[in-house]
Design an enzyme around this catalytic site. Structure first.
Site, PDB file in Angstrom:
ATOM      1  N   MET A  59      14.620 -62.029 -10.074  1.00 34.64           N
ATOM      2  CA  MET A  59      13.450 -61.205 -10.306  1.00 34.64           C
ATOM      3  C   MET A  59      13.701 -60.357 -11.545  1.00 34.64           C
ATOM      4  O   MET A  59      14.609 -59.519 -11.554  1.00 34.64           O
ATOM      5  CB  MET A  59      13.168 -60.324  -9.091  1.00 34.64           C
ATOM      6  CG  MET A  59      12.977 -61.112  -7.799  1.00 34.64           C
ATOM      7  SD  MET A  59      11.715 -62.412  -7.902  1.00 34.64           S
ATOM      8  CE  MET A  59      10.270 -61.428  -8.317  1.00 34.64           C
ATOM      9  N   GLY A 123      22.751 -58.864  -9.789  1.00 30.22           N
ATOM     10  CA  GLY A 123      21.433 -58.638 -10.361  1.00 30.22           C
ATOM     11  C   GLY A 123      20.362 -58.697  -9.295  1.00 30.22           C
ATOM     12  O   GLY A 123      20.628 -58.934  -8.123  1.00 30.22           O
ATOM     13  N   CYS A 124      19.114 -58.456  -9.721  1.00 32.51           N
ATOM     14  CA  CYS A 124      17.999 -58.467  -8.781  1.00 32.51           C
ATOM     15  C   CYS A 124      17.498 -59.885  -8.605  1.00 32.51           C
ATOM     16  O   CYS A 124      16.509 -60.300  -9.212  1.00 32.51           O
ATOM     17  CB  CYS A 124      16.888 -57.546  -9.270  1.00 32.51           C
ATOM     18  SG  CYS A 124      17.341 -55.820  -9.198  1.00 32.51           S
ATOM     19  N   GLY A 125      18.177 -60.631  -7.782  1.00 25.95           N
ATOM     20  CA  GLY A 125      17.787 -62.005  -7.521  1.00 25.95           C
ATOM     21  C   GLY A 125      17.358 -62.168  -6.085  1.00 25.95           C
ATOM     22  O   GLY A 125      17.265 -61.229  -5.321  1.00 25.95           O
ATOM     23  N   ARG A 222      13.418 -47.921  -5.561  1.00 23.17           N
ATOM     24  CA  ARG A 222      12.357 -48.620  -6.281  1.00 23.17           C
ATOM     25  C   ARG A 222      11.693 -49.617  -5.352  1.00 23.17           C
ATOM     26  O   ARG A 222      12.338 -50.258  -4.533  1.00 23.17           O
ATOM     27  CB  ARG A 222      12.966 -49.344  -7.489  1.00 23.17           C
ATOM     28  CG  ARG A 222      11.987 -50.137  -8.321  1.00 23.17           C
ATOM     29  CD  ARG A 222      12.680 -50.714  -9.541  1.00 23.17           C
ATOM     30  NE  ARG A 222      13.689 -51.686  -9.180  1.00 23.17           N
ATOM     31  CZ  ARG A 222      13.451 -52.978  -9.009  1.00 23.17           C
ATOM     32  NH1 ARG A 222      12.229 -53.447  -9.141  1.00 23.17           N
ATOM     33  NH2 ARG A 222      14.422 -53.815  -8.705  1.00 23.17           N
TER      34      ARG A 222
END
Length: 284
Positions: A59, A123-125, A222
Site C-alpha cells: 500500500m 513497509g505498509c504492505g 493513521r
C-alpha cells in the site's frame, strides 16, 4: 534543475497523490456541523512483479514508483545493487497499479528459485498477498444499526490517554479501543504495530462475545484502508481515528456503509462519511 526543487520520478502511469474530499467539522459544544473540505494522501495498492510473477502487494502513495521498486528490491534481498535491474515500468492493474521490474537474467533466476515465506513486512504492505485480486474485503455488515452521539465520542477520546498504560511508559505504541454508547471504554489494546493493536482488540471482543452494535472503535493511529477493513470485519459501524484517513480508507468505509470520523481532537472531529449515524448533541 532549479534550486531547492526536489528530485522527482515521472516513471509510469500518472496517478493522483492528493485527493480533495468534502467533510463536516463538528465541535462538541455546537450542534451545527460546518461543511468543509480537506486534502488527503492517496493510498493505492501497488503490485510488484518480477519476471511476470507477482511478488507482493504494497500500500503506497503512487509517486516515485521507480525509486520504490529499486529500494524495495534491495531491502527485500532481491537485488544487491542497482545495476541488477534492467528497467522498471508501471501499468494499470485491477484496482491498483502494477510495477514490472525487469531483472538481469542471473538475478531473476535466483529470485524465482528462492523459496519465499512472508511473515511480515517493515513497509505498509498486505502480508501474504502477492496479487491485486487478493486484497482483503470484509463481508457485508449484519445486525442492528445504532447511532452514536458526538458526546460519547468525546468522552471516549478523553479517557483514552489514561487508558494507554504501555504508551505512557514508552511513548512508542499505538492503541485501539472499544467504547460503549455512553463513551465508556470497555477494552483497550496496545501494540507497536497499529494493525496488531486493532487485531488484539477485535480478538478480545469476539472472545467475550461483544455485539458490534453495542459501541464503536477508536484508534490512535493513521487510518488506512486496512484499519477500516479490520473494523468492518468485526462488524463495527463507527470508526474514530485520531489521525487523518487515506483516500482508500474513505472509499472502503463508504463501501461498507461505515461512519468514519478522523482528526478527532479534544474540541472537534471531522466526519468523512456516514454522517447519518452521528447524533450531533453538545457534550454535557
Amino acid at each position: 534543475m532549479p534550486p531547492n526543487k526536489p528530485d522527482t520520478d515521472a516513471t509510469g502511469v500518472a496517478a493522483e497523490t492528493v485527493r480533495r474530499v468534502p467533510t463536516l467539522v463538528v465541535a462538541y459544544d455546537d450542534p451545527q456541523a460546518r461543511p468543509g473540505d480537506r486534502s488527503l494522501a492517496v493510498e493505492m495498492p501497488v503490485n510488484l512483479v518480477y519476471g511476470s510473477v507477482p511478488y507482493a502487494v504494497m500500500m503506497t502513495t503512487p509517486a516515485d514508483l521507480e525509486d520504490f521498486a529499486y529500494g524495495f528490491s534491495l531491502t527485500e534481498g532481491i537485488i544487491e545493487s542497482a545495476d541488477e535491474i534492467r528497467g522498471v515500468s508501471v501499468e494499470d492493474g485491477d484496482g491498483g497499479l502494477r510495477v514490472l521490474v525487469d531483472l538481469v537474467p542471473g538475478r531473476l533466476r535466483e529470485h524465482l528459485a528462492r523459496k519465499r515465506a512472508i511473515s511480515g513486512r517493515t513497509g505498509c504492505g498486505v502480508c501474504g498477498i502477492d496479487d491485486l485480486s487478493a486484497l482483503p474485503k470484509a463481508a457485508p455488515r449484519t445486525g442492528v444499526d445504532r447511532s452514536v452521539t458526538i458526546g460519547a465520542v468525546q468522552r471516549a477520546l478523553a479517557a483514552l490517554g489514561d487508558a494507554q498504560i504501555l504508551n505512557r511508559e514508552t511513548r512508542a505504541v499505538h492503541a485501539a479501543a472499544w467504547a460503549d454508547h455512553a463513551g465508556s471504554l470497555v477494552a483497550v489494546r496496545e501494540d507497536v504495530g497499529r494493525h496488531n493493536g486493532l487485531d488484539k482488540l477485535i480478538g478480545a471482543l469476539i472472545r467475550r462475545g461483544t455485539d458490534p452494535a453495542d459501541g464503536f472503535v477508536v484508534i490512535t493511529s493513521r487510518c488506512s484502508f486496512e484499519m477500516v477493513e479490520k473494523a468492518a470485519s468485526f462488524g463495527a459501524a463507527v470508526l474514530v481515528a485520531i489521525s487523518a484517513p487515506t483516500s482508500l480508507a474513505i472509499d472502503r468505509a463508504a463501501l461498507h456503509g461505515m461512519t468514519l470520523c478522523a482528526i478527532a481532537r479534544s474540541d472537534t472531529l471531522t466526519v468523512f462519511g456516514g454522517r447519518e449515524r452521528l447524533i450531533l448533541d453538545p457534550a454535557p
